[in-house]
Structure formats: C-alpha cells, structure tokens
Write a protein that holds these residues in place. Structure first.
Motif, PDB file in Angstrom:
ATOM      1  N   ASP A 168       0.905  -1.102  -0.026  1.00 43.26           N
ATOM      2  CA  ASP A 168       0.114  -0.068   0.107  1.00 43.26           C
ATOM      3  C   ASP A 168       0.843   1.214  -0.145  1.00 43.26           C
ATOM      4  O   ASP A 168       1.823   1.246   0.789  1.00 43.26           O
ATOM      5  CB  ASP A 168      -0.877   0.044   1.153  1.00 43.26           C
ATOM      6  CG  ASP A 168      -1.632  -1.331   1.340  1.00 43.26           C
ATOM      7  OD1 ASP A 168      -2.354  -1.640   0.195  1.00 43.26           O
ATOM      8  OD2 ASP A 168      -1.710  -1.818   2.396  1.00 43.26           O
ATOM      9  N   GLN A 169       0.649   2.244  -0.893  1.00 39.29           N
ATOM     10  CA  GLN A 169       1.446   3.476  -0.923  1.00 39.29           C
ATOM     11  C   GLN A 169       0.635   4.445  -1.092  1.00 39.29           C
ATOM     12  O   GLN A 169      -0.475   4.666  -1.695  1.00 39.29           O
ATOM     13  CB  GLN A 169       2.173   3.312  -2.329  1.00 39.29           C
ATOM     14  CG  GLN A 169       3.210   2.201  -2.686  1.00 39.29           C
ATOM     15  CD  GLN A 169       3.912   2.056  -3.584  1.00 39.29           C
ATOM     16  OE1 GLN A 169       4.236   3.246  -4.567  1.00 39.29           O
ATOM     17  NE2 GLN A 169       4.032   0.894  -4.252  1.00 39.29           N
ATOM     18  N   GLN A 170       1.157   5.477  -0.326  1.00 42.78           N
ATOM     19  CA  GLN A 170       0.809   7.044  -0.615  1.00 42.78           C
ATOM     20  C   GLN A 170       2.042   7.754  -1.085  1.00 42.78           C
ATOM     21  O   GLN A 170       3.004   8.047  -0.262  1.00 42.78           O
ATOM     22  CB  GLN A 170       0.194   7.694   0.446  1.00 42.78           C
ATOM     23  CG  GLN A 170      -1.008   6.921   0.970  1.00 42.78           C
ATOM     24  CD  GLN A 170      -1.389   7.439   2.416  1.00 42.78           C
ATOM     25  OE1 GLN A 170      -0.717   8.258   2.956  1.00 42.78           O
ATOM     26  NE2 GLN A 170      -2.695   7.217   2.528  1.00 42.78           N
ATOM     27  N   TRP A 171       2.028   8.420  -2.262  1.00 45.83           N
ATOM     28  CA  TRP A 171       2.946   8.907  -2.879  1.00 45.83           C
ATOM     29  C   TRP A 171       2.834  10.385  -3.694  1.00 45.83           C
ATOM     30  O   TRP A 171       1.673  10.289  -4.577  1.00 45.83           O
ATOM     31  CB  TRP A 171       3.395   7.949  -4.182  1.00 45.83           C
ATOM     32  CG  TRP A 171       4.873   8.382  -4.720  1.00 45.83           C
ATOM     33  CD1 TRP A 171       5.669   9.181  -4.726  1.00 45.83           C
ATOM     34  CD2 TRP A 171       5.341   7.367  -6.014  1.00 45.83           C
ATOM     35  NE1 TRP A 171       6.776   9.092  -5.441  1.00 45.83           N
ATOM     36  CE2 TRP A 171       6.389   8.142  -6.234  1.00 45.83           C
ATOM     37  CE3 TRP A 171       4.898   6.252  -6.484  1.00 45.83           C
ATOM     38  CZ2 TRP A 171       7.233   7.638  -7.166  1.00 45.83           C
ATOM     39  CZ3 TRP A 171       5.769   5.664  -7.534  1.00 45.83           C
ATOM     40  CH2 TRP A 171       6.849   6.381  -7.796  1.00 45.83           C
ATOM     41  N   SER A 172       3.445  11.364  -3.435  1.00 43.90           N
ATOM     42  CA  SER A 172       3.354  12.661  -3.828  1.00 43.90           C
ATOM     43  C   SER A 172       4.581  13.034  -4.334  1.00 43.90           C
ATOM     44  O   SER A 172       5.536  13.071  -3.341  1.00 43.90           O
ATOM     45  CB  SER A 172       2.736  13.806  -2.942  1.00 43.90           C
ATOM     46  OG  SER A 172       1.301  13.045  -2.728  1.00 43.90           O
ATOM     47  N   ALA A 173       4.812  13.763  -5.602  1.00 43.12           N
ATOM     48  CA  ALA A 173       6.093  14.107  -5.821  1.00 43.12           C
ATOM     49  C   ALA A 173       6.139  15.362  -6.953  1.00 43.12           C
ATOM     50  O   ALA A 173       5.014  15.310  -7.680  1.00 43.12           O
ATOM     51  CB  ALA A 173       7.152  12.994  -6.518  1.00 43.12           C
ATOM     52  N   ILE A 174       6.995  16.039  -6.846  1.00 44.95           N
ATOM     53  CA  ILE A 174       6.939  17.174  -7.735  1.00 44.95           C
ATOM     54  C   ILE A 174       8.208  16.783  -8.881  1.00 44.95           C
ATOM     55  O   ILE A 174       9.359  16.658  -8.315  1.00 44.95           O
ATOM     56  CB  ILE A 174       7.032  18.810  -7.122  1.00 44.95           C
ATOM     57  CG1 ILE A 174       5.722  18.847  -6.150  1.00 44.95           C
ATOM     58  CG2 ILE A 174       7.500  19.643  -7.984  1.00 44.95           C
ATOM     59  CD1 ILE A 174       5.606  20.118  -5.607  1.00 44.95           C
ATOM     60  N   ASN A 175       8.114  17.210 -10.052  1.00 39.66           N
ATOM     61  CA  ASN A 175       9.156  17.121 -10.948  1.00 39.66           C
ATOM     62  C   ASN A 175       9.464  18.281 -11.664  1.00 39.66           C
ATOM     63  O   ASN A 175       8.553  19.291 -12.034  1.00 39.66           O
ATOM     64  CB  ASN A 175       8.695  15.764 -12.015  1.00 39.66           C
ATOM     65  CG  ASN A 175       8.528  14.589 -11.285  1.00 39.66           C
ATOM     66  OD1 ASN A 175       9.535  14.367 -10.509  1.00 39.66           O
ATOM     67  ND2 ASN A 175       7.566  13.982 -11.537  1.00 39.66           N
ATOM     68  N   GLY A 234       3.291  18.527  -9.974  1.00 38.36           N
ATOM     69  CA  GLY A 234       3.292  17.540  -9.014  1.00 38.36           C
ATOM     70  C   GLY A 234       2.133  16.506  -9.197  1.00 38.36           C
ATOM     71  O   GLY A 234       1.231  16.692 -10.112  1.00 38.36           O
ATOM     72  N   GLN A 235       2.365  15.331  -8.792  1.00 45.03           N
ATOM     73  CA  GLN A 235       1.355  14.292  -9.133  1.00 45.03           C
ATOM     74  C   GLN A 235       1.267  13.521  -7.758  1.00 45.03           C
ATOM     75  O   GLN A 235       2.297  13.081  -7.124  1.00 45.03           O
ATOM     76  CB  GLN A 235       2.044  13.337 -10.078  1.00 45.03           C
ATOM     77  CG  GLN A 235       0.855  12.337 -10.483  1.00 45.03           C
ATOM     78  CD  GLN A 235       1.315  11.340 -11.724  1.00 45.03           C
ATOM     79  OE1 GLN A 235       2.201  10.503 -11.548  1.00 45.03           O
ATOM     80  NE2 GLN A 235       0.649  11.670 -12.793  1.00 45.03           N
ATOM     81  N   ASP A 236       0.108  13.093  -7.346  1.00 43.57           N
ATOM     82  CA  ASP A 236      -0.272  12.200  -6.191  1.00 43.57           C
ATOM     83  C   ASP A 236      -0.437  10.895  -6.817  1.00 43.57           C
ATOM     84  O   ASP A 236      -1.080  10.848  -7.886  1.00 43.57           O
ATOM     85  CB  ASP A 236      -1.715  12.703  -5.499  1.00 43.57           C
ATOM     86  CG  ASP A 236      -1.236  14.282  -4.807  1.00 43.57           C
ATOM     87  OD1 ASP A 236      -0.400  14.680  -4.803  1.00 43.57           O
ATOM     88  OD2 ASP A 236      -2.292  14.493  -4.591  1.00 43.57           O
TER      89      ASP A 236
END
Length: 720
Positions: free
Chosen positions: A335-342, A359-361
C-alpha cells in the motif's frame, strides 16, 4: 573500427591490463603444486570440506559461492551452470555495508545501478537492459517496480542470472533476473545486535537471531529486524524504515522440511528527484552548477510512504532417494501514498528558473499471489546421470494506481524559496491491472563421465491480462487479453580436472505487450535471445573463482511508431547488446580478499520505425561501454593485529549517452574504503563511500542525476 574510439582512458586501460595480469598470475599460482613452508597444509582439506557443505540457499563463505539454485532451480555447482551467475553473500553485504541491492551490486560484474537515488524500487541495469522487478526465493516478488526496496539485512544472498532467462521464471526482461534469498532458520544458535551512526544524521539499530526451539532440532526459528531514522544527500528527503521478518522451520526428519517466511516493512521517504535539467549539470550554465543536494519538490507535500506485507512457505519432501517434491507459496501486498514534484528539461531565459514544474499524487494498492511446484528426479541412463526437473508455477497480480495531477509554481534552482501553493488535485493517469500467469517447465541436466554437463530445457507460458483506466474502469486498453509464449535453453559445460569449466549456451526470454496495431492485431510479446560462451576457473580447495564471458543479446518485437498509420504502433523495433565480462573474486593467500570486474557493453538500437531512421545505431541511454571495479580487503594477521581489517576499492563508469539530447554524461571514478576491528563477540567498523567526495554526474538518460556524495557509516556489532 569505431569501438576503438571508446576504449577507457589510460588509467582505466592500465587497471584492466593489471586485472588481466592478475587473473593470469592467479591461474598460474592456483595450478602450482608447491605449498609454502609456513602454510599449514591441513587447511586445504578443511576448506574443501567446508565448500562441499554449502547449500544453494545457505550462507556464502567469504566472497565465493560454489553452489546456487537461481540458474537451474536445483542445488547445482556454479561450475556446472552453463550461464553466467553472480552470487553476493551476506558476508560481502556486511563488509561493504551495502544499504540496498543497488549498493550490493556495485562491485559485481555487469550489474549497473541506475543513476537516480530514489527509493521506490530495486531496479538494476544488466547487459544493456533494465531489470525493474525481482524474484525472492525463486518466485516472483513485488507486483510492480515502485513497490519499494528490499532490505538487504534480511537477505542471505543476492543472485544475478545474466541474459535471457524465461525458461524457469516466465516473463522477464532480456538482461536477466535478480533473485534474492531470504535468511532462514538454523539449528545453530546465532544472536546479533548492531548499532549504526552515519552521515546525514543516520541512526539505525538491527538484530538477527536464530537457533533451535526444541532439543531434537525439529523446530528452529529466525527473527530479523531493523529500525532506521535518517536523512539523505538530497535536502528534505528522508530514509526511514521499520523492517521485521520472523521465520520458522519444521524438520521432523531428514526427508521433510517446511519453512514459514513472513515480512513486514514500512518506509517513510520521498521520491527525491526525477533528475535535473541539462543546463547547470552536464552542460555549462552562466549561474554555475546546480547544487547536487537540490530538492525540486515542496517540503510538506512530497512523500513516499509504503507498507509492505508478505507471508508464505517453502516445503520440501523427499518421496524416495531419487524423487523430491518442492512447493512454495507466497502472498504479498503493498500500500502506497506517494506525492512528488518534478521539473522539466528546460530552464527559463534567466537560466535559473524551471519552466515546467508539476506535482502528482499516487495512491497505489498492489497485491500478488505466487506459487511454484516442482518434482526433481535423479536417475541414470547408461553412463549418463540425469537430474530432471518438471514444474508448474502460477502468479496472480493486481495493480491499482490512481494518479492525480497538480499545478505548482516555478522554482529558482539556484536559490530556491519553498512554500509555493499546491494546486487542487485533478484526475490524471492511472490504471487497474489484473494478470494471471501460468507456466509449465521441463529441464534435464545430464552429466557424462563426470566431465561433460548438458542442459536442455523448455517452458510454455500462458498469460491473461486486463488493463483499464483507474478513473474510468469501462475504458480498457486490454480486457482479458491472452498471450502465450515458448522459451527454451540449451547449454553445455566441460569440467576439466584442474578446475577449469568452459561453457556455451543459448537462451530465450519474453515479456507480454499490451495493445493492438492499426489492424486490431494483438501485439506479440517482446522476445529476447542470447548466445553466450565463457569459462570459469575454481581451483580445488581454494576460495577463488575466476570467470570470463562473451555474449550477444537481442530483443525483438519492440514497439515503434507505425509509419503508415499515425497514432498507432507496430513491432518493428530491435535492440542488440554485445559484451565481454571478466571477474575475479575470492581469497589471495590467507588474509586478502579481492573483488575485480571489467565489463564492456555495446547496447544500441538496430531497427526502428522508418519515421525515425536516426535512431538506428543509437546507443542505449545510460549504458556505458566500459565499467571497471576493484576491491581489496586485508586482515592484518601478519602485523600482529589479527582482529584488524582494512579495505579499499574503486568503481569506474564510462561515458554514457542520453535518450533526449546529444550531451553525454562524462565518465567518473569513485573510491571507497573500510576498516574494522573484531575482538571476541565485538566488531567495530567504519565504511566510507565516495571517499574523495567527488562531485560528478552519474548519467543523463533523460534528465541528469548527480552521484551520491561522500557517505560515512560507523557500526558496532555484538554477537553471542
């Protein structure tokens, strides 16, 4: 002729020549019949007897394994395996203080760590191809490549089978397979506690405990665990982990064993960086170089949180002296919760500010059920002894990844000011995947006169896949699509009396491809084919292995744009990799251990869409022509300090090409070192990677990635 232009620099050339000279000298030395007068002759039979006791899933003594099951799914001597296999044992992981699988392969032949330092997977680059997924205990492990990294402290071995290898494991990339072996219970009592402190405010405690639970040894246990809180070389990025792996073995008699293996892992980290723009990294920028610790995200927003669970068993029953049944099963969930900005490739006119920052969740829920059942039959036909293996494996995977896009304002990469407003989440990409993989395999290892080994095997796979939109489940690019593929392998080994073992083999792999062409014809699976020839040398009674191999590996049915029907794809692409690998590992004398490797890889596109003729002949991004590594460690027995050990190594990676631009990433060399002291139950150690703190670009396959700066880890271990 063009290959001569890509030979390594003079320093590397000298290193390679030195390695070749060392291999020659070692061969001569190993074949000598004389023994130094001050060397106890009795140690030779003792080493030989210990090597014979090694089991394919058991501990590796020093740096040299003599047996493995990854190449054959049977407990087989590496000398008798007609395909290149590298085995990294727990002792090597400890001495090098490897923090991940990619760290562990740094001194292994042909296996290249990706340039990025994100902590979302164990991807390695092997023989010019990416290996994004791994096996655990011979069965498929993790539902997708973003399920996180395996904890190396929980592993007994890391094994790399090189080249096309679908014969035993089904769907696989052509570069090879990465199989890890879990630490398992032992009736011999061992207890260990470790405390580590290091760079980037690293704090870690770990423990490993095993032994018999009953006086008769029928029940034994193992408990391995770890807790870490740490920052990293990139600002704001953490590397926190909780890991625990209980295991239990029941062995009521010599013919029956059942091992239960469970694991829980919780990671709290961040994606860190999807790379930086070319300007300011591999290309000049009027503002200078971007800081290698630069974080392009937003503190408080970026995160990579994953919880992983697995539980399963390995069962073995000898039905007779010749027939053995094996069965393994594992249930896995992530199970993952992942938020990142590129950031994008280009900077604004000021050369400082990102033009594109988004950004993407991600919300990911992945699960897997895998099983493998086989019968091994040992029999004779005249002068030929056979080990025949027949089996069936099954994998059911479900991958649900929902993605939500966000708008984020620009960032000055030279003087960042964080705290930008994060836009509202809007549905983006994502999919719901469901696959069922079934495979039947048959293999026969034949041995003639204790000198010739012939291996023949074949496998038939059936794969059914569904792939639908996460946000619109009625929209599917694949709905219960069926793929079938046959994979084969043939190999031969000659076992010379002096420990020399030349071999040759042909092997195949496949990977299912979703979708259809303009005529609505289902895409065929991509195929890999490898031809390999090599030689190993393992002197009797010595912990030393020398190896050399040459290969050609081709991937066909690669998707490319259809020149006649824009917006569609066809399978016209082909990628070919050719290479040479040299390796030395083991003991030089009584107190010195060595790991030496040189790899030449020529990986490039050999066929592409007519729309892009310039791609034909283009090198594969991120793959260097030349890699070279050398590690020595020495125990100072001769200087009156038997508990003191020191080691040093270097890693060279040649120039690499890019996928999206014409600026190559330059070659680099980094140095590592270690020192340890053992006294009774205590061991103190310090490891330093990138000793000179070299500021270098690891690669620019699309964006550019800095290599990790100097890192120091000190550890105290107590065993009893």
């Amino acid at each position: 002729m063009h290959n001569y232009r890509h030979l390594p620099r003079s320093g590397l050339r000298a290193g390679v020549l030195a390695l070749l000279g060392a291999l020659s000298a070692l061969t001569t030395l190993a074949g000598a019949q004389t023994v130094a007068a001050d060397q106890p002759i009795a140690t030779l039979p003792q080493i030989s007897a210990t090597a014979q006791q090694e089991e394919a899933a058991g501990p590796v003594i020093g740096y040299v394994a003599s047996r493995s099951a990854t190449g054959t799914k049977t407990d087989t001597a590496l000398l008798e395996t007609p395909q290149s296999v590298t085995v990294i044992g727990a002792e090597q992981i400890e001495i090098l203080r490897a923090q991940s699988i990619t760290d562990a392969v740094a001194y292994s032949i042909g296996a290249l760590r990706p340039p990025y330092t994100e902590r979302t997977g164990d991807e390695i680059l092997l023989r010019g191809f990416s290996i994004p997924t791994t096996l655990r205990d011979g069965m498929r492990y993790q539902a997708n490549r973003f399920d996180g990294q395996q904890e190396p402290y929980g592993l007994e071995r890391i094994e790399v089978l090189k080249g096309a290898s679908s014969i035993l494991y089904g769907s696989a990339e052509p570069g090879g397979v990465l199989n890890t072996v879990s630490k398992r219970p032992s009736v011999d009592t061992m207890r260990e506690l470790n405390v580590e402190l290091g760079s980037f405010d690293r704090k870690q405690v770990s423990g490993d405990f095993t032994g018999a639970l009953t006086d008769d040894g029928q029940w034994s246990y193992r408990l391995t665990g770890l807790k870490r809180d740490s920052d990293t070389s990139i600002d704001y990025v953490t590397d926190n982990r909780l890991f625990i792996a209980p295991a239990l073995t029941w062995r009521p008699n010599a013919r029956t064993s059942l091992t239960l293996l469970t694991e829980y892992q919780r990671d709290r980290s961040m994606y860190g960086s999807d790379g930086l723009p070319l300007s300011g990294t591999a290309s000049p920028n009027p503002n200078g170089r971007i800081a290698r610790e630069r974080f392009v995200g937003e503190p408080g927003y970026d995160r990579y949180h994953v919880n992983r669970y697995s539980a399963g068993y390995l069962f073995e029953q000898a039905l007779s002296d010749q027939l053995t049944l094996r069965h393994g099963l594992r249930r896995y969930r992530s199970d993952q919760q992942w938020s990142a900005i590129n950031v994008g490739l280009e900077l604004a006119a000021d050369g400082r500010t990102t033009l594109d920052r988004s950004g993407q969740d991600r919300l990911e829920d992945n699960s897997q059920l895998t099983s493998d059942t086989s019968l091994q039959y040992q029999w004779r036909s005249g002068a030929v002894s056979h080990t025949t293996l027949a089996g069936f494996d099954y994998v059911r995977e479900k991958v649900n990844t929902g993605r939500y896009d966000r708008e984020v304002s620009q960032l000055d990469l030279y003087a960042p000011v964080y705290g930008s407003a994060i836009g509202p989440a809007t549905p983006g990409g994502g999919w719901r995947g469901d696959s069922r993989r079934r495979g039947l395999y048959l293999q026969d290892q034949m041995k003639l006169a204790e000198r010739w080994v012939l291996l023949l095997g074949g496998r038939q796979d059936w794969v059914r896949q569904s792939l639908c939109s996460y946000h619109n489940p009625a929209l599917c690019s694949a709905r219960n699509e069926a793929t079938k593929a046959f994979s084969g392998r043939a190999g031969v080994v000659y076992l010379a009396p002096n420990g020399l073992a030349p071999f040759a083999s042909f092997s195949q792999s496949f990977t299912p491809t979703n979708g259809a062409d303009f005529g609505n014809n289902r895409f065929k699976p991509t195929r890999g084919e490898q031809i390999e020839a090599g030689v190993r040398y393992q002197p009797t009674g010595r912990q030393l292995m020398l190896a050399a191999a040459v290969y050609q590996l081709t991937q066909s049915n690669v998707l490319s744009d259809d020149p006649r029907n824009r917006g569609f794809q066809s399978q016209q692409g082909e990628v070919r990799s050719r290479g040479v690998e040299l390796e030395a590992r083991g003991k030089l004398g009584r107190n010195t251990q060595v790991l030496g490797a040189y790899t030449y890889t020529d990986a490039r596109t050999t066929a592409a869409s007519p729309l892009y003729p310039e791609l034909v002949g283009k090198r594969t991004a991120g793959i260097p022509y030349n890699q070279f590594s050398l590690w020595f460690d020495h125990t100072l027995n001769d200087l009156g300090a038997p508990g003191l050990k020191a080691g040093a190594g270097l890693r060279y990676v040649g120039e690499t090409a890019s996928q999206w631009h014409d600026v190559p990433a330059p070659d680099y060399t980094v140095f590592d070192a270690m020192a340890s002291y053992s006294a009774g139950p205590w061991r103190l150690s310090v490891n330093i990677s990138n000793l000179a703190d070299k500021n270098y670009i690891a690669a620019c396959p699309y964006r550019c990635f800095f290599g990790e700066p100097r890192k120091v880890i000190g550890a105290v271990t107590y065993r009893w």
